[in-house]
Design a protein around this motif. Structure first.
Motif, PDB file in Angstrom:
ATOM      1  N   GLU A   1       0.847  -1.182   0.000  1.00 51.05           N
ATOM      2  CA  GLU A   1       0.000   0.000   0.000  1.00 51.05           C
ATOM      3  C   GLU A   1       0.888   1.240   0.000  1.00 51.05           C
ATOM      4  O   GLU A   1       1.981   1.222   0.566  1.00 51.05           O
ATOM      5  CB  GLU A   1      -0.919   0.016   1.227  1.00 51.05           C
ATOM      6  CG  GLU A   1      -1.916  -1.118   1.217  1.00 51.05           C
ATOM      7  CD  GLU A   1      -2.867  -1.084   2.393  1.00 51.05           C
ATOM      8  OE1 GLU A   1      -2.746  -0.192   3.258  1.00 51.05           O
ATOM      9  OE2 GLU A   1      -3.750  -1.953   2.443  1.00 51.05           O
TER      10      GLU A   1
ATOM     11  N   GLU B   1      -5.051   9.597  -0.990  1.00 52.73           N
ATOM     12  CA  GLU B   1      -5.465   8.219  -1.228  1.00 52.73           C
ATOM     13  C   GLU B   1      -4.486   7.241  -0.608  1.00 52.73           C
ATOM     14  O   GLU B   1      -3.283   7.502  -0.544  1.00 52.73           O
ATOM     15  CB  GLU B   1      -5.562   7.961  -2.740  1.00 52.73           C
ATOM     16  CG  GLU B   1      -6.030   6.558  -3.094  1.00 52.73           C
ATOM     17  CD  GLU B   1      -6.214   6.352  -4.588  1.00 52.73           C
ATOM     18  OE1 GLU B   1      -6.999   7.104  -5.207  1.00 52.73           O
ATOM     19  OE2 GLU B   1      -5.573   5.442  -5.143  1.00 52.73           O
ATOM     20  N   ARG B   2      -5.003   6.127  -0.188  1.00 58.26           N
ATOM     21  CA  ARG B   2      -4.178   4.976   0.196  1.00 58.26           C
ATOM     22  C   ARG B   2      -4.459   3.902  -0.842  1.00 58.26           C
ATOM     23  O   ARG B   2      -5.561   3.342  -0.894  1.00 58.26           O
ATOM     24  CB  ARG B   2      -4.508   4.494   1.599  1.00 58.26           C
ATOM     25  CG  ARG B   2      -3.528   3.452   2.082  1.00 58.26           C
ATOM     26  CD  ARG B   2      -3.534   3.349   3.581  1.00 58.26           C
ATOM     27  NE  ARG B   2      -2.516   2.400   3.988  1.00 58.26           N
ATOM     28  CZ  ARG B   2      -2.137   2.229   5.224  1.00 58.26           C
ATOM     29  NH1 ARG B   2      -2.669   2.967   6.181  1.00 58.26           N
ATOM     30  NH2 ARG B   2      -1.213   1.342   5.518  1.00 58.26           N
ATOM     31  N   SER B   3      -3.472   3.669  -1.703  1.00 59.15           N
ATOM     32  CA  SER B   3      -3.628   2.770  -2.854  1.00 59.15           C
ATOM     33  C   SER B   3      -3.116   1.371  -2.534  1.00 59.15           C
ATOM     34  O   SER B   3      -2.156   1.206  -1.782  1.00 59.15           O
ATOM     35  CB  SER B   3      -2.831   3.305  -4.046  1.00 59.15           C
ATOM     36  OG  SER B   3      -3.310   4.558  -4.446  1.00 59.15           O
TER      37      SER B   3
ATOM     38  N   GLY C   1      -7.898   1.958  -4.494  1.00 61.41           N
ATOM     39  CA  GLY C   1      -7.486   2.767  -3.361  1.00 61.41           C
ATOM     40  C   GLY C   1      -8.664   3.328  -2.602  1.00 61.41           C
ATOM     41  O   GLY C   1      -9.799   3.331  -3.103  1.00 61.41           O
TER      42      GLY C   1
END
Length: 142
Positions: A102, A121-123, A138
């Motif tokens: 991530e 964003e957390r992808s 994400g």
């Protein structure tokens, strides 16, 4: 017309810095992945995320689609006309488990009408059997 050599020497849009604290050149940073995806895949999830940001800046739908996991890949990518990309900040990257990672980031943009916004964003990324990393999806953070 801009020559490929002069493009390769321009600062990379992702803003990654070298040992001297200066932005790396396109050809030494994301350009090597975007321009040569078949021969030079991004070595880790953070590098893939940075190169995807740079591909958005340069409107390289071919690279974005090629690096999107097939389970979530859209049929096409439409770029918003007149968007100016203002910068990228990588806040962290983690290996969730082998082959899964991530990356948390914030990018800033300004639209054609002058309105600015940011995407936090957390992808999620996965590594395929061939060793290549792919963007899956994400979560938008506030």
């Amino acid at each position: 017309m801009v020559s490929p050599a002069s493009t390769a020497a321009q600062p990379c849009p992702c803003g990654r810095q070298g040992a001297a604290g200066r932005a790396l050149a396109w050809g030494a940073c994301c350009g090597r992945y975007v321009e040569h995806f078949d021969a030079a895949p991004a070595p880790d999830a953070e590098s893939l995320m940075r190169s995807r940001y740079s591909a958005f800046v340069r409107q390289r739908a071919d690279y974005l689609l090629a690096t999107w996991h097939a389970s979530r890949r859209p049929a096409r990518i439409d770029f918003e006309p007149g968007v100016r990309w203002l910068g990228l900040q990588v806040r962290g990257h983690w290996t969730a488990q082998p082959g899964h990672a991530e990356v948390e980031f914030v990018d800033r943009q300004r639209g054609a009408g002058g309105r600015a916004w940011r995407l936090h964003e957390r992808s999620r990324f996965v590594r395929a059997a061939d060793g290549r990393w792919y963007y899956v999806d994400g979560d938008i953070l506030r």
